[in-house]
Write a protein that holds these residues in place. Structure first.
Motif, PDB file in Angstrom:
ATOM      1  N   SER A 135       0.569  -1.537  -0.491  1.00 49.47           N
ATOM      2  CA  SER A 135       0.049   0.268   0.515  1.00 49.47           C
ATOM      3  C   SER A 135       1.022   1.532   0.171  1.00 49.47           C
ATOM      4  O   SER A 135       0.263   2.549  -0.327  1.00 49.47           O
ATOM      5  N   PRO A 161      -1.427  -4.518   2.492  1.00 53.63           N
ATOM      6  CA  PRO A 161      -1.180  -3.270   3.295  1.00 53.63           C
ATOM      7  C   PRO A 161      -0.771  -3.333   4.720  1.00 53.63           C
ATOM      8  O   PRO A 161      -0.360  -4.192   5.447  1.00 53.63           O
ATOM      9  N   SER A 172      -0.032  -0.910   7.859  1.00 54.29           N
ATOM     10  CA  SER A 172      -1.308   0.208   9.080  1.00 54.29           C
ATOM     11  C   SER A 172      -1.147   1.533   9.273  1.00 54.29           C
ATOM     12  O   SER A 172       0.420   1.448   9.127  1.00 54.29           O
ATOM     13  N   GLN A 181      -5.994  -0.617  15.302  1.00 56.87           N
ATOM     14  CA  GLN A 181      -4.909  -1.345  14.000  1.00 56.87           C
ATOM     15  C   GLN A 181      -5.507  -1.145  12.991  1.00 56.87           C
ATOM     16  O   GLN A 181      -6.837  -1.798  12.661  1.00 56.87           O
ATOM     17  N   GLU A 232      -6.068  -1.294   8.402  1.00 53.56           N
ATOM     18  CA  GLU A 232      -5.315  -1.474   7.126  1.00 53.56           C
ATOM     19  C   GLU A 232      -5.062  -0.606   6.526  1.00 53.56           C
ATOM     20  O   GLU A 232      -6.592  -0.210   6.193  1.00 53.56           O
ATOM     21  N   ASP A 233      -3.560   0.068   6.149  1.00 54.02           N
ATOM     22  CA  ASP A 233      -4.496   1.428   4.733  1.00 54.02           C
ATOM     23  C   ASP A 233      -4.887   0.807   3.969  1.00 54.02           C
ATOM     24  O   ASP A 233      -5.039  -0.265   2.942  1.00 54.02           O
ATOM     25  N   ARG A 248      -8.068  -0.574   2.727  1.00 51.80           N
ATOM     26  CA  ARG A 248      -8.923  -1.602   4.062  1.00 51.80           C
ATOM     27  C   ARG A 248      -9.616  -0.564   4.523  1.00 51.80           C
ATOM     28  O   ARG A 248     -11.108  -0.740   4.209  1.00 51.80           O
ATOM     29  N   ILE A 252       4.377  -4.735   7.295  1.00 51.31           N
ATOM     30  CA  ILE A 252       3.121  -5.789   7.035  1.00 51.31           C
ATOM     31  C   ILE A 252       3.568  -7.218   8.176  1.00 51.31           C
ATOM     32  O   ILE A 252       4.912  -6.843   8.090  1.00 51.31           O
TER      33      ILE A 252
END
Length: 285
Positions: free
Chosen positions: A9, A27, A29, A36, A38-39, A41, A63
């Motif tokens: 990401s 992704p 984070s 936390q 996820e970038d 998402r 990741i």
């Protein structure tokens, strides 16, 4: 495609691009208010910038080893040669973790062909390399050919960027807090670039218009055959500035294409709102 492409990401490509081109999305984070996320998402860049403007401190994480292992194992079972264009090892531990998990998976699947490239790039600089890898894979190139071509490409990607508020770089240890305070008072905008994967200060310039003028000058100094290139511009929730520099680039160089996207949540958490970055090639391929 004979070769499957993976990217993370931190390439700041829209998630739709991954879906449309059958690329595996990995992704990083961000940690926001104890969660936390996820970038791309679970959180979008604009949300991060809004939080940062309100004073929220955002942390990031690479990741996870387990995600890498799961993804690599699935690809190993299918037996498809694969290539991962990774975020710069000088800015994240993601590349090192990926290599560690690759080695673990190869113990169980020794015939699996997985190449991991340390792009030494970030944001849309990395995206240009990913797009090049996809283009080569779609044209039927084999793994070794793509690996060599993408490594060569990555070495030629220029990253020229500025930030709106020096405080965010100070938090990340890029500059001293005193420099950030004085810079803010004097309306000083730093110009930085990426050298061998590291963020390196270039100059300090007073005022946005002078920064834009200097960016164009640097592109003239470093760019090669810009009229036949795709140039990328990323921004930290500042589309006005991105479109302004786009118009200047268009007028000066008439490139083949210019595309704009956000600096993603993970990189934006360190550079802050108002970041503006330009990416182009400094040599022929």
């Amino acid at each position: 495609m004979n070769v499957h492409i993976l990217a993370d990401s931190a390439s700041d490509l829209p998630i739709e691009y991954f879906q449309e081109n059958s690329i595996t999305f990995l992704p990083l984070s961000v940690e926001l208010n104890g969660k936390q996320l996820e970038d791309q998402r679970a959180i979008k860049p604009k949300q991060i910038y809004e939080e940062m403007r309100q004073g929220t401190v955002v942390k990031t994480s690479q990741i996870t080893p387990s995600l890498f292992k799961d993804v690599f194992t699935e690809l190993a079972k299918k037996g498809t040669p694969s290539l991962y264009v990774a975020f710069s090892s000088e800015l994240s531990g993601t590349y090192q973790t990926a290599m560690m998990m690759r080695n673990e998976v190869l113990e169980e699947y020794p015939d699996f062909r997985l190449t991991i490239i340390d792009s030494k790039c970030a944001s849309l600089g990395c995206s240009l390399a990913v797009k090049y890898a996809v283009e080569l894979a779609k044209s039927g190139k084999q793994l070794e050919e793509i690996e060599n071509a993408v490594k060569n490409y990555c070495q030629k990607v220029e990253h020229i960027f500025t930030v709106d508020n020096l405080e965010y770089l100070a938090r990340g240890g890029r500059i001293s807090k005193a420099s950030a305070f004085v810079g803010g008072l004097l309306n000083i905008k730093p110009l930085l670039h990426v050298e061998d994967g590291k963020l390196i200060p270039l100059e300090k310039i007073r005022g946005r218009k002078k920064v834009f003028k200097r960016i164009i000058e640097i592109m003239k100094e470093r760019g090669v055959n810009l009229q036949n290139q795709t140039i990328a511009i990323s921004h930290g929730d500042d589309e006005e500035s991105a479109n302004e520099i786009k118009a200047l680039i268009q007028e000066e160089f008439q490139p083949k294409d210019i595309y704009i996207n956000y600096v993603g949540a993970v990189i934006g958490a360190h550079s802050g709102p108002g970041t503006l970055a330009i990416f182009f090639l400094n040599d022929e391929l």
